[in-house]
Write a protein that holds these residues in place. Sequence first.
Motif, PDB file in Angstrom:
ATOM      1  N   PRO A   1     -16.678  -2.805   1.898  1.00  0.00           N
ATOM      2  CA  PRO A   1     -16.366  -3.814   0.917  1.00  0.00           C
ATOM      3  C   PRO A   1     -16.080  -3.293  -0.429  1.00  0.00           C
ATOM      4  O   PRO A   1     -16.481  -2.097  -0.868  1.00  0.00           O
ATOM      5  CB  PRO A   1     -17.844  -4.465   0.782  1.00  0.00           C
ATOM      6  N   ILE A   2     -14.626  -3.581  -1.056  1.00  0.00           N
ATOM      7  CA  ILE A   2     -14.225  -3.390  -2.125  1.00  0.00           C
ATOM      8  C   ILE A   2     -14.230  -4.006  -3.261  1.00  0.00           C
ATOM      9  O   ILE A   2     -13.388  -3.959  -4.261  1.00  0.00           O
ATOM     10  CB  ILE A   2     -12.789  -2.918  -1.741  1.00  0.00           C
ATOM     11  N   ASN A   3     -14.721  -5.237  -3.077  1.00  0.00           N
ATOM     12  CA  ASN A   3     -14.429  -6.324  -3.999  1.00  0.00           C
ATOM     13  C   ASN A   3     -15.316  -6.070  -5.259  1.00  0.00           C
ATOM     14  O   ASN A   3     -15.241  -6.574  -6.637  1.00  0.00           O
ATOM     15  CB  ASN A   3     -14.796  -7.755  -3.645  1.00  0.00           C
ATOM     16  N   ARG A   4     -16.330  -5.088  -5.333  1.00  0.00           N
ATOM     17  CA  ARG A   4     -16.686  -4.744  -6.653  1.00  0.00           C
ATOM     18  C   ARG A   4     -16.087  -3.463  -7.384  1.00  0.00           C
ATOM     19  O   ARG A   4     -16.723  -2.760  -8.283  1.00  0.00           O
ATOM     20  CB  ARG A   4     -18.424  -4.526  -6.484  1.00  0.00           C
ATOM     21  N   LEU A   5     -15.194  -2.775  -6.742  1.00  0.00           N
ATOM     22  CA  LEU A   5     -14.906  -1.443  -7.131  1.00  0.00           C
ATOM     23  C   LEU A   5     -13.587  -1.664  -8.155  1.00  0.00           C
ATOM     24  O   LEU A   5     -12.922  -2.566  -8.189  1.00  0.00           O
ATOM     25  CB  LEU A   5     -14.308  -0.603  -5.845  1.00  0.00           C
ATOM     26  N   LYS A   6     -13.554  -0.647  -9.017  1.00  0.00           N
ATOM     27  CA  LYS A   6     -12.330  -0.582  -9.983  1.00  0.00           C
ATOM     28  C   LYS A   6     -11.242  -0.255  -9.236  1.00  0.00           C
ATOM     29  O   LYS A   6     -11.282   0.401  -8.156  1.00  0.00           O
ATOM     30  CB  LYS A   6     -12.772   0.148 -11.210  1.00  0.00           C
ATOM     31  N   SER A   7      -9.978  -0.348 -10.027  1.00  0.00           N
ATOM     32  CA  SER A   7      -8.749  -0.329  -9.411  1.00  0.00           C
ATOM     33  C   SER A   7      -8.579   1.294  -9.052  1.00  0.00           C
ATOM     34  O   SER A   7      -7.980   1.429  -7.996  1.00  0.00           O
ATOM     35  CB  SER A   7      -7.596  -0.922 -10.266  1.00  0.00           C
ATOM     36  N   TYR A   8      -8.881   2.264  -9.813  1.00  0.00           N
ATOM     37  CA  TYR A   8      -8.699   3.352  -9.589  1.00  0.00           C
ATOM     38  C   TYR A   8      -9.232   3.955  -8.134  1.00  0.00           C
ATOM     39  O   TYR A   8      -8.568   4.589  -7.442  1.00  0.00           O
ATOM     40  CB  TYR A   8      -8.971   4.397 -10.798  1.00  0.00           C
ATOM     41  N   ALA A   9     -10.531   3.300  -8.192  1.00  0.00           N
ATOM     42  CA  ALA A   9     -11.319   3.806  -6.855  1.00  0.00           C
ATOM     43  C   ALA A   9     -10.507   3.103  -5.703  1.00  0.00           C
ATOM     44  O   ALA A   9     -10.392   3.863  -4.544  1.00  0.00           O
ATOM     45  CB  ALA A   9     -12.736   3.219  -6.923  1.00  0.00           C
ATOM     46  N   ILE A  10      -9.983   2.056  -5.697  1.00  0.00           N
ATOM     47  CA  ILE A  10      -9.364   1.281  -4.640  1.00  0.00           C
ATOM     48  C   ILE A  10      -8.012   2.066  -4.475  1.00  0.00           C
ATOM     49  O   ILE A  10      -7.743   2.302  -3.182  1.00  0.00           O
ATOM     50  CB  ILE A  10      -9.351  -0.047  -4.946  1.00  0.00           C
ATOM     51  N   ALA A  11      -7.315   2.432  -5.533  1.00  0.00           N
ATOM     52  CA  ALA A  11      -6.098   3.231  -5.413  1.00  0.00           C
ATOM     53  C   ALA A  11      -6.497   4.600  -4.413  1.00  0.00           C
ATOM     54  O   ALA A  11      -5.672   4.951  -3.677  1.00  0.00           O
ATOM     55  CB  ALA A  11      -5.656   3.456  -6.683  1.00  0.00           C
ATOM     56  N   ARG A  12      -7.489   5.138  -4.881  1.00  0.00           N
ATOM     57  CA  ARG A  12      -7.881   6.494  -4.130  1.00  0.00           C
ATOM     58  C   ARG A  12      -8.253   6.264  -2.839  1.00  0.00           C
ATOM     59  O   ARG A  12      -8.307   7.105  -1.720  1.00  0.00           O
ATOM     60  CB  ARG A  12      -8.896   7.162  -5.034  1.00  0.00           C
ATOM     61  N   MET A  13      -8.751   5.010  -2.321  1.00  0.00           N
ATOM     62  CA  MET A  13      -9.058   4.932  -1.074  1.00  0.00           C
ATOM     63  C   MET A  13      -7.898   4.568  -0.095  1.00  0.00           C
ATOM     64  O   MET A  13      -8.017   4.918   1.158  1.00  0.00           O
ATOM     65  CB  MET A  13      -9.868   3.646  -0.737  1.00  0.00           C
ATOM     66  N   GLY A  14      -6.849   4.554  -0.615  1.00  0.00           N
ATOM     67  CA  GLY A  14      -5.581   4.348   0.099  1.00  0.00           C
ATOM     68  C   GLY A  14      -4.937   2.891   0.149  1.00  0.00           C
ATOM     69  O   GLY A  14      -4.263   2.699   0.847  1.00  0.00           O
ATOM     70  N   ILE A  15      -5.112   2.231  -1.111  1.00  0.00           N
ATOM     71  CA  ILE A  15      -4.244   0.963  -1.281  1.00  0.00           C
ATOM     72  C   ILE A  15      -3.304   1.117  -2.427  1.00  0.00           C
ATOM     73  O   ILE A  15      -3.754   1.261  -3.551  1.00  0.00           O
ATOM     74  CB  ILE A  15      -5.243  -0.398  -1.594  1.00  0.00           C
ATOM     75  N   ALA A  16      -2.071   1.084  -2.154  1.00  0.00           N
ATOM     76  CA  ALA A  16      -1.172   0.976  -3.284  1.00  0.00           C
ATOM     77  C   ALA A  16      -0.350  -0.260  -3.454  1.00  0.00           C
ATOM     78  O   ALA A  16      -0.290  -0.922  -2.150  1.00  0.00           O
ATOM     79  CB  ALA A  16      -0.074   2.162  -2.896  1.00  0.00           C
ATOM     80  N   ARG A  17       0.304  -0.462  -4.480  1.00  0.00           N
ATOM     81  CA  ARG A  17       1.051  -1.602  -4.547  1.00  0.00           C
ATOM     82  C   ARG A  17       2.204  -1.589  -5.465  1.00  0.00           C
ATOM     83  O   ARG A  17       2.297  -0.583  -6.288  1.00  0.00           O
ATOM     84  CB  ARG A  17       0.224  -2.786  -5.111  1.00  0.00           C
ATOM     85  N   THR A  18       3.163  -2.240  -5.180  1.00  0.00           N
ATOM     86  CA  THR A  18       4.280  -2.496  -6.196  1.00  0.00           C
ATOM     87  C   THR A  18       4.172  -3.699  -7.001  1.00  0.00           C
ATOM     88  O   THR A  18       3.447  -4.576  -6.696  1.00  0.00           O
ATOM     89  CB  THR A  18       5.576  -2.376  -5.567  1.00  0.00           C
ATOM     90  N   PHE A  19       4.692  -3.730  -8.015  1.00  0.00           N
ATOM     91  CA  PHE A  19       4.500  -4.931  -9.103  1.00  0.00           C
ATOM     92  C   PHE A  19       5.967  -5.735  -8.616  1.00  0.00           C
ATOM     93  O   PHE A  19       6.876  -5.320  -8.612  1.00  0.00           O
ATOM     94  CB  PHE A  19       4.445  -4.423 -10.184  1.00  0.00           C
ATOM     95  N   GLN A  20       5.627  -7.099  -8.873  1.00  0.00           N
ATOM     96  CA  GLN A  20       6.454  -8.087  -9.024  1.00  0.00           C
ATOM     97  C   GLN A  20       7.299  -8.035 -10.289  1.00  0.00           C
ATOM     98  O   GLN A  20       8.493  -7.993 -10.223  1.00  0.00           O
ATOM     99  CB  GLN A  20       5.922  -9.706  -9.024  1.00  0.00           C
ATOM    100  N   VAL A  21       6.684  -7.834 -11.484  1.00  0.00           N
ATOM    101  CA  VAL A  21       7.271  -7.323 -12.638  1.00  0.00           C
ATOM    102  C   VAL A  21       7.087  -6.058 -12.728  1.00  0.00           C
ATOM    103  O   VAL A  21       5.997  -5.665 -12.799  1.00  0.00           O
ATOM    104  CB  VAL A  21       6.706  -8.169 -13.898  1.00  0.00           C
ATOM    105  N   MET A  22       8.371  -5.262 -12.709  1.00  0.00           N
ATOM    106  CA  MET A  22       8.267  -3.813 -12.740  1.00  0.00           C
ATOM    107  C   MET A  22       7.273  -3.279 -13.742  1.00  0.00           C
ATOM    108  O   MET A  22       7.505  -3.765 -14.934  1.00  0.00           O
ATOM    109  CB  MET A  22       9.709  -3.167 -12.978  1.00  0.00           C
TER     110      MET A  22
END
Lengths: 252, 308
Positions: free
Chosen positions: A67-88
């Motif tokens: 479960p990742i819904n309690r994690l902070k964004s940096y921890a999620i990023a390190r698990m291997g989820i990356a995103r691009t932004f709609q607004v750059m």
Amino acid sequence: MTALLQLKNVSRNFGGLAALSEVSFDVHPGEILGLIGPNGAGKTTLVNLVTGVYRPSSGQIIFEDKPINRLKSYAIARMGIARTFQVMQPFPEMTVVDNVAAGALFATGASTLEEAKELAQVHLEYVDLKKFANTPAASLTLPNRKRLELAKSLAMNPKLLLLDEVMAGINSVEIDQSLGLIKSLVEKGITILLIEHIMKVVMSVCSRVVVLHHGSLICEGQPNYVTSDPQVIKAYLGSKFAARQNRVSHEQ
Amino acid sequence: MKTKLVGLFVIVLLLLIPIISNNYVIRLATMMLMYSVFAMSWNFIGGMAGYPSFATASFFGLGAYAGALCQVNGVPMFLAWVIGGLVSAVFAWVLGLAILHLKGHYFAIASLIVAEVLREVINSATGITGGGMGLNIPVLRMGVDAQARLFYFSMFVIALVTLAVSAYVSGRPLGFGLKCIKQNEDAAGMTGINTTIYKTTAFTLSAVFTGGAGAFYASWVNYIDPEDVFEILISIKPIVMVLMCGAGALVGPVIGAGLFLFLEELVWRNFLTFHVGMLGLMVVFLVIFLPTGLLSVDYRKFLKKVVR
């Protein structure tokens, strides 16, 4: 097949407004899952929930059985989820190569800054931005900024890549180039969740599509199945699109 | 190469000061080095991470009181300085975790009131700190000239260490990550930067040398009171110094500190009753006409215009 990412009854409220309500779907490893829906349907909110910008009001988000819904964004990023932004959202005053190096350095753990910059060069080559490596990110044109976003995400060595409207505002030649790029990412073993308004893109690369409307999931399935669903046509595609689709399939 | 030569020249010049000049100049030079420690320290959080911190006075005052109390109770002077720095650093770590999630003005105000709170606390803890009567620190048993030189060289070492740490940090992942946070904190988080830890570390770094300088100050002037060491101007001056030379640059804060002290002396001498007002006018002037700092001015272009 176990899912790479699972959403289970995910809801998110902003004050009294339900941006997402009870959304559940799976993203399978190796697929390109399209996420479509009208403006304000909650697509970007969903991406923000998965990447830890917001937390779900209720429900669970599971990535690789954790479960990742309690994690902070940096921890999620390190698990291997990356995103691009709609607004750059680049780091505007830093050079293009530094932008990409940031992804390589902090997410995948290139141990030194030098190593990260070398890795960054490889990714810039891949998205064809190498000639701009030492210019500030703010000076790039829109299509090139989108490429930069992509390179930055790739440098994070993601398992799951969330592409938030990467095609918006670029011309059709560039769209064809980007399509090739996206397909090549899947060959590299990256799973993609593609948020897109341009149906040509969705139809040509996605293996499955989910449709959001007013924060709820209204349809899920193969692209052809989804685009012929009366609810989806009513909510999003419009009757003109449906007529055109029909004509095409009759001609075939 | 050129910058290295200039740097070496400045260091040699600074080392020569105690030999070639009188105690007044030595005192000014010590002050300048202390200011540059403030400015370089502020640069960690304000320049690199982009958080407008007004906490310098809290770190300085806390370090001063920690060091002074140590010395009063028999701790050797140099050790007291180290303790002063560490106390401020620990305080900054805890404070940072509490207020660094605030942004912009909100963070500025939160960091500003900390010094006021600390001042009140120390004012009312009369039994330990002497409250508003202040605290006397044991005087060193040595001549006035020797003492001035000892304190000058001590401050020189503190400033040099601060500069070295600044240089080290700015070339490492920490400095790089702080730069990312300054530009776009949300994107930085999603790039995998643990923004909370990075910001708090920067805040702590900005406290440790300021706190050490505070303890140094207590030994130097032999008497401190809450009004003196928690003065709001201590928080504002380093910001002006850094802004004068452009935030984020490495040696900018040092040059800014020298320039600021020069102007301060000038203003102080010529506008005795209105010197704080003059400083305020200078800040306004800087923000309006030179938002990117003096170092960003193209001097050659400027000189050409003047010559014509």
